[in-house]
Design a protein around this motif. Structure first.
Motif, PDB file in Angstrom:
ATOM      1  N   UNK A 147       3.426  14.465 -26.079  1.00 51.19           N
ATOM      2  CA  UNK A 147       2.905  13.878 -27.316  1.00 51.19           C
ATOM      3  C   UNK A 147       2.314  12.501 -27.076  1.00 51.19           C
ATOM      4  N   UNK A 148       2.825  11.800 -26.064  1.00 48.29           N
ATOM      5  CA  UNK A 148       2.430  10.413 -25.824  1.00 48.29           C
ATOM      6  C   UNK A 148       1.821  10.189 -24.449  1.00 48.29           C
ATOM      7  N   UNK A 149       2.052  11.107 -23.520  1.00 44.83           N
ATOM      8  CA  UNK A 149       1.544  10.988 -22.158  1.00 44.83           C
ATOM      9  C   UNK A 149       0.645  12.185 -21.852  1.00 44.83           C
ATOM     10  N   UNK A 150      -0.127  12.069 -20.785  1.00 44.31           N
ATOM     11  CA  UNK A 150      -1.081  13.128 -20.440  1.00 44.31           C
ATOM     12  C   UNK A 150      -0.423  14.137 -19.497  1.00 44.31           C
ATOM     13  N   UNK A 151      -0.245  15.357 -20.005  1.00 46.47           N
ATOM     14  CA  UNK A 151       0.236  16.474 -19.206  1.00 46.47           C
ATOM     15  C   UNK A 151      -0.717  17.646 -19.452  1.00 46.47           C
ATOM     16  N   UNK A 152      -1.775  17.787 -18.643  1.00 47.39           N
ATOM     17  CA  UNK A 152      -2.781  18.832 -18.894  1.00 47.39           C
ATOM     18  C   UNK A 152      -2.200  20.231 -19.032  1.00 47.39           C
ATOM     19  N   UNK A 153      -1.114  20.501 -18.328  1.00 49.09           N
ATOM     20  CA  UNK A 153      -0.544  21.852 -18.391  1.00 49.09           C
ATOM     21  C   UNK A 153       0.083  22.153 -19.747  1.00 49.09           C
ATOM     22  N   UNK A 154       0.302  21.117 -20.566  1.00 46.74           N
ATOM     23  CA  UNK A 154       0.911  21.295 -21.886  1.00 46.74           C
ATOM     24  C   UNK A 154      -0.136  21.139 -22.974  1.00 46.74           C
ATOM     25  N   UNK A 156      -1.737  22.908 -25.466  1.00 50.77           N
ATOM     26  CA  UNK A 156      -1.548  23.200 -26.892  1.00 50.77           C
ATOM     27  C   UNK A 156      -0.311  22.498 -27.466  1.00 50.77           C
ATOM     28  N   UNK A 157       0.738  22.360 -26.668  1.00 51.92           N
ATOM     29  CA  UNK A 157       1.939  21.666 -27.140  1.00 51.92           C
ATOM     30  C   UNK A 157       1.639  20.191 -27.363  1.00 51.92           C
ATOM     31  N   UNK A 158       0.966  19.574 -26.394  1.00 48.87           N
ATOM     32  CA  UNK A 158       0.648  18.157 -26.508  1.00 48.87           C
ATOM     33  C   UNK A 158      -0.243  17.859 -27.700  1.00 48.87           C
ATOM     34  N   UNK A 159      -1.183  18.747 -27.982  1.00 48.41           N
ATOM     35  CA  UNK A 159      -2.076  18.543 -29.113  1.00 48.41           C
ATOM     36  C   UNK A 159      -1.294  18.526 -30.426  1.00 48.41           C
ATOM     37  N   UNK A 160      -0.380  19.462 -30.578  1.00 47.68           N
ATOM     38  CA  UNK A 160       0.405  19.546 -31.816  1.00 47.68           C
ATOM     39  C   UNK A 160       1.388  18.386 -31.943  1.00 47.68           C
ATOM     40  N   UNK A 161       2.108  18.096 -30.861  1.00 53.06           N
ATOM     41  CA  UNK A 161       3.118  17.038 -30.956  1.00 53.06           C
ATOM     42  C   UNK A 161       2.480  15.655 -31.034  1.00 53.06           C
ATOM     43  N   UNK A 162       1.278  15.494 -30.480  1.00 51.94           N
ATOM     44  CA  UNK A 162       0.569  14.221 -30.635  1.00 51.94           C
ATOM     45  C   UNK A 162       0.201  13.981 -32.096  1.00 51.94           C
ATOM     46  N   UNK A 163      -0.157  15.051 -32.803  1.00 53.86           N
ATOM     47  CA  UNK A 163      -0.435  14.918 -34.229  1.00 53.86           C
ATOM     48  C   UNK A 163       0.816  14.479 -34.972  1.00 53.86           C
ATOM     49  N   UNK A 164       1.951  15.078 -34.623  1.00 54.59           N
ATOM     50  CA  UNK A 164       3.212  14.681 -35.247  1.00 54.59           C
ATOM     51  C   UNK A 164       3.548  13.237 -34.917  1.00 54.59           C
ATOM     52  N   UNK A 186       9.666  10.254 -27.779  1.00 48.41           N
ATOM     53  CA  UNK A 186       9.168  11.237 -26.818  1.00 48.41           C
ATOM     54  C   UNK A 186      10.056  11.238 -25.565  1.00 48.41           C
ATOM     55  N   UNK A 187      10.527  12.407 -25.188  1.00 48.91           N
ATOM     56  CA  UNK A 187      11.453  12.524 -24.060  1.00 48.91           C
ATOM     57  C   UNK A 187      10.745  13.110 -22.842  1.00 48.91           C
ATOM     58  N   UNK A 188      10.703  12.335 -21.763  1.00 51.29           N
ATOM     59  CA  UNK A 188      10.162  12.804 -20.489  1.00 51.29           C
ATOM     60  C   UNK A 188      11.329  12.968 -19.528  1.00 51.29           C
ATOM     61  N   UNK A 189      12.093  13.999 -19.756  1.00 52.63           N
ATOM     62  CA  UNK A 189      13.270  14.242 -18.933  1.00 52.63           C
ATOM     63  C   UNK A 189      13.692  15.690 -19.076  1.00 52.63           C
ATOM     64  N   UNK A 190      14.391  16.195 -18.069  1.00 51.83           N
ATOM     65  CA  UNK A 190      15.011  17.504 -18.163  1.00 51.83           C
ATOM     66  C   UNK A 190      16.480  17.264 -18.476  1.00 51.83           C
ATOM     67  N   UNK A 191      16.841  17.450 -19.714  1.00 54.08           N
ATOM     68  CA  UNK A 191      18.171  17.062 -20.182  1.00 54.08           C
ATOM     69  C   UNK A 191      19.245  17.844 -19.434  1.00 54.08           C
ATOM     70  N   UNK A 192      20.172  17.081 -18.857  1.00 55.33           N
ATOM     71  CA  UNK A 192      21.290  17.679 -18.151  1.00 55.33           C
ATOM     72  C   UNK A 192      21.013  18.080 -16.718  1.00 55.33           C
TER      73      UNK A 192
END
Length: 224
Positions: A147-154, A156-164, A186-192
Protein backbone atom coordinates in the motif's frame (compact mmCIF):
# COMPACT_ATOMS: atom_id res chain seq x y z
CA UNK A 1 -15.22 -0.28 30.05
CA UNK A 2 -13.93 0.85 26.62
CA UNK A 3 -14.34 -1.49 23.66
CA UNK A 4 -12.08 -2.37 20.76
CA UNK A 5 -13.51 -4.09 17.68
CA UNK A 6 -11.03 -6.09 15.62
CA UNK A 7 -12.25 -6.81 12.09
CA UNK A 8 -10.31 -9.68 10.59
CA UNK A 9 -9.45 -11.23 13.94
CA UNK A 10 -7.32 -14.35 13.85
CA UNK A 11 -4.95 -16.36 16.05
CA UNK A 12 -1.94 -14.21 15.13
CA UNK A 13 -1.84 -10.43 15.17
CA UNK A 14 -5.55 -10.00 15.88
CA UNK A 15 -5.34 -12.09 19.05
CA UNK A 16 -2.19 -10.25 20.16
CA UNK A 17 -3.85 -6.86 19.67
CA UNK A 18 -6.86 -8.13 21.60
CA UNK A 19 -4.66 -9.25 24.49
CA UNK A 20 -2.69 -5.99 24.49
CA UNK A 21 -5.79 -3.83 24.72
CA UNK A 22 -7.49 -6.31 27.01
CA UNK A 23 -4.66 -5.93 29.54
CA UNK A 24 -5.50 -2.24 29.65
CA UNK A 25 -9.13 -2.89 30.55
CA UNK A 26 -10.72 -2.99 27.10
CA UNK A 27 -13.57 -5.29 26.19
CA UNK A 28 -12.86 -6.97 22.85
CA UNK A 29 -15.22 -7.62 19.94
CA UNK A 30 -13.73 -10.05 17.43
CA UNK A 31 -15.07 -10.17 13.87
CA UNK A 32 -14.16 -12.67 11.16
CA UNK A 33 -15.86 -15.19 8.92
CA UNK A 34 -15.82 -18.31 11.09
CA UNK A 35 -17.81 -18.35 14.33
CA UNK A 36 -16.16 -21.54 15.60
CA UNK A 37 -12.72 -19.99 15.28
CA UNK A 38 -13.95 -16.82 16.95
CA UNK A 39 -15.32 -18.87 19.85
CA UNK A 40 -11.88 -20.43 20.30
CA UNK A 41 -10.21 -17.00 20.40
CA UNK A 42 -12.81 -15.73 22.85
CA UNK A 43 -12.10 -18.72 25.07
CA UNK A 44 -8.38 -17.91 25.10
CA UNK A 45 -9.05 -14.27 25.95
CA UNK A 46 -11.50 -15.22 28.67
CA UNK A 47 -8.83 -17.41 30.26
CA UNK A 48 -6.61 -14.32 30.26
CA UNK A 49 -9.29 -12.38 32.13
CA UNK A 50 -10.36 -10.32 29.09
CA UNK A 51 -14.02 -9.62 28.38
CA UNK A 52 -14.53 -10.72 24.78
CA UNK A 53 -17.15 -11.84 22.30
CA UNK A 54 -17.08 -13.00 18.68
CA UNK A 55 -19.35 -11.92 15.85
CA UNK A 56 -19.15 -13.75 12.53
CA UNK A 57 -19.24 -11.66 9.36
CA UNK A 58 -17.53 -11.58 5.98
CA UNK A 59 -16.24 -8.14 4.97
CA UNK A 60 -17.53 -8.85 1.47
CA UNK A 61 -21.06 -9.04 2.90
CA UNK A 62 -21.58 -5.43 3.90
CA UNK A 63 -25.00 -5.84 5.56
CA UNK A 64 -23.63 -8.75 7.61
CA UNK A 65 -20.62 -6.65 8.64
CA UNK A 66 -22.88 -3.81 9.80
CA UNK A 67 -25.07 -6.31 11.64
CA UNK A 68 -22.06 -7.82 13.42
CA UNK A 69 -20.81 -4.40 14.53
CA UNK A 70 -24.30 -3.48 15.70
CA UNK A 71 -24.51 -6.67 17.77
CA UNK A 72 -21.07 -6.00 19.20
CA UNK A 73 -22.14 -2.53 20.32
CA UNK A 74 -25.34 -3.89 21.85
CA UNK A 75 -23.40 -6.45 23.88
CA UNK A 76 -20.18 -4.61 24.75
CA UNK A 77 -21.06 -0.93 24.40
CA UNK A 78 -19.92 1.80 21.99
CA UNK A 79 -16.83 0.98 19.96
CA UNK A 80 -13.98 3.22 21.09
CA UNK A 81 -11.29 1.67 18.87
CA UNK A 82 -11.80 0.00 15.49
CA UNK A 83 -8.89 -2.04 14.17
CA UNK A 84 -9.42 -3.17 10.59
CA UNK A 85 -7.11 -5.83 9.18
CA UNK A 86 -8.88 -8.48 7.13
CA UNK A 87 -6.48 -11.31 6.32
CA UNK A 88 -6.97 -13.11 2.97
CA UNK A 89 -5.75 -16.45 4.39
CA UNK A 90 -5.24 -17.92 0.93
CA UNK A 91 -8.30 -16.20 -0.52
CA UNK A 92 -6.37 -14.64 -3.39
CA UNK A 93 -5.13 -17.93 -4.73
CA UNK A 94 -8.57 -19.52 -4.47
CA UNK A 95 -10.74 -16.64 -5.69
CA UNK A 96 -8.64 -13.85 -7.15
CA UNK A 97 -4.94 -14.45 -7.82
CA UNK A 98 -2.31 -11.88 -6.99
CA UNK A 99 -1.39 -10.11 -10.23
CA UNK A 100 1.90 -8.48 -11.24
CA UNK A 101 1.70 -4.78 -12.12
CA UNK A 102 2.04 -5.34 -15.88
CA UNK A 103 -0.83 -7.80 -15.86
CA UNK A 104 -3.37 -5.82 -13.84
CA UNK A 105 -6.85 -5.69 -15.32
CA UNK A 106 -10.15 -4.20 -14.17
CA UNK A 107 -11.28 -7.74 -13.43
CA UNK A 108 -8.30 -8.44 -11.16
CA UNK A 109 -8.67 -5.14 -9.29
CA UNK A 110 -12.38 -5.17 -8.54
CA UNK A 111 -12.41 -8.05 -6.00
CA UNK A 112 -9.54 -6.43 -4.10
CA UNK A 113 -11.34 -3.08 -3.99
CA UNK A 114 -14.42 -4.84 -2.62
CA UNK A 115 -12.36 -6.76 -0.07
CA UNK A 116 -10.11 -4.03 1.26
CA UNK A 117 -11.76 -0.70 0.46
CA UNK A 118 -15.48 -1.39 0.58
CA UNK A 119 -15.16 -3.43 3.75
CA UNK A 120 -13.14 -0.72 5.49
CA UNK A 121 -15.49 2.03 4.38
CA UNK A 122 -18.47 0.02 5.63
CA UNK A 123 -16.93 -0.66 9.05
CA UNK A 124 -15.52 2.81 9.58
CA UNK A 125 -18.62 4.66 8.46
CA UNK A 126 -20.66 2.55 10.87
CA UNK A 127 -18.65 3.50 13.96
CA UNK A 128 -17.50 6.99 12.93
CA UNK A 129 -20.70 8.98 13.58
CA UNK A 130 -20.80 7.78 17.18
CA UNK A 131 -17.12 8.59 17.67
CA UNK A 132 -17.61 12.11 16.30
CA UNK A 133 -20.68 12.61 18.48
CA UNK A 134 -18.76 11.50 21.59
CA UNK A 135 -15.72 13.54 20.57
CA UNK A 136 -13.36 10.61 20.94
CA UNK A 137 -12.36 7.43 19.12
CA UNK A 138 -9.56 5.69 17.25
CA UNK A 139 -9.42 4.05 13.82
CA UNK A 140 -6.43 1.79 13.14
CA UNK A 141 -6.25 0.32 9.63
CA UNK A 142 -3.73 -2.36 8.72
CA UNK A 143 -2.55 -3.30 5.22
CA UNK A 144 0.42 -5.01 3.65
CA UNK A 145 3.40 -2.90 2.71
CA UNK A 146 2.45 -2.75 -0.98
CA UNK A 147 0.00 0.00 0.00
CA UNK A 148 2.91 2.34 0.74
CA UNK A 149 5.94 0.76 -0.94
CA UNK A 150 6.59 -0.46 -4.48
CA UNK A 151 6.14 -4.21 -4.91
CA UNK A 152 5.45 -4.85 -8.64
CA UNK A 153 4.47 -8.45 -7.98
CA UNK A 154 1.56 -7.22 -5.83
CA UNK A 155 0.01 -5.12 -8.59
CA UNK A 156 -3.69 -5.54 -7.91
CA UNK A 157 -3.33 -5.80 -4.12
CA UNK A 158 -1.14 -2.70 -3.93
CA UNK A 159 -3.56 -0.70 -6.05
CA UNK A 160 -6.50 -1.49 -3.77
CA UNK A 161 -4.68 -1.08 -0.46
CA UNK A 162 -3.05 2.16 -1.63
CA UNK A 163 -6.54 3.55 -2.17
CA UNK A 164 -7.45 2.52 1.37
CA UNK A 165 -4.23 4.06 2.69
CA UNK A 166 -4.99 7.35 0.98
CA UNK A 167 -8.46 7.48 2.55
CA UNK A 168 -7.16 6.74 6.05
CA UNK A 169 -4.54 9.48 5.77
CA UNK A 170 -7.26 11.85 4.58
CA UNK A 171 -9.42 10.83 7.53
CA UNK A 172 -6.53 11.60 9.86
CA UNK A 173 -6.50 15.16 8.57
CA UNK A 174 -10.27 15.57 8.43
CA UNK A 175 -10.80 14.28 11.97
CA UNK A 176 -7.99 16.23 13.63
CA UNK A 177 -10.33 18.76 15.21
CA UNK A 178 -13.08 16.28 16.10
CA UNK A 179 -11.33 14.23 18.79
CA UNK A 180 -11.13 11.16 16.57
CA UNK A 181 -7.78 9.72 15.51
CA UNK A 182 -7.13 7.64 12.37
CA UNK A 183 -3.86 5.91 11.51
CA UNK A 184 -2.60 3.51 8.87
CA UNK A 185 -0.22 0.62 9.65
CA UNK A 186 1.45 -0.94 6.59
CA UNK A 187 3.26 -4.13 7.60
CA UNK A 188 6.36 -5.25 5.69
CA UNK A 189 7.01 -8.43 7.59
CA UNK A 190 6.17 -12.11 7.66
CA UNK A 191 4.47 -12.35 11.02
CA UNK A 192 5.91 -15.09 13.19
CA UNK A 193 8.60 -16.08 10.69
CA UNK A 194 11.77 -14.86 12.32
CA UNK A 195 13.06 -13.32 15.50
CA UNK A 196 11.22 -11.38 18.19
CA UNK A 197 10.72 -8.43 15.84
CA UNK A 198 8.40 -10.55 13.65
CA UNK A 199 6.26 -11.90 16.47
CA UNK A 200 2.65 -10.82 16.77
CA UNK A 201 3.01 -9.71 20.39
CA UNK A 202 5.85 -7.38 19.41
CA UNK A 203 3.89 -5.88 16.53
CA UNK A 204 0.80 -5.44 18.71
CA UNK A 205 2.73 -2.91 20.80
CA UNK A 206 2.67 -0.57 17.79
CA UNK A 207 -1.09 -0.41 17.96
CA UNK A 208 -1.09 0.43 21.66
CA UNK A 209 1.54 3.14 21.09
CA UNK A 210 -0.50 4.66 18.25
CA UNK A 211 -3.62 4.61 20.39
CA UNK A 212 -1.96 6.26 23.37
CA UNK A 213 0.29 8.77 21.58
CA UNK A 214 -2.01 9.67 18.64
CA UNK A 215 0.91 11.46 16.94
CA UNK A 216 1.35 9.61 13.62
CA UNK A 217 -0.93 9.31 10.63
CA UNK A 218 1.06 6.30 9.48
CA UNK A 219 3.48 3.81 11.03
CA UNK A 220 5.35 1.61 8.59
CA UNK A 221 6.70 -1.49 10.26
CA UNK A 222 9.33 -3.42 8.31
CA UNK A 223 11.56 -6.38 9.10
CA UNK A 224 12.42 -7.12 5.47
Amino acid sequence: MPTIAIVGAGPGLGLSIARRFGREGFAVALLSRNQAKLDDLVGQLTQDGVTAAGFAADVLDRPALVNALTRAEAQLGPIDVLEYSPAPAGRQNAVNPIVEALDVTVESIQPEIEYYVYGAVTAIQHVLPGMIERGTGTLLVTTGASSALVFPRMGNIGLATAALRNWVLALNASLADKGVYAAHVPLATFIGRGGPETQADTIAEIYWELYTKRDQAERLYSTL
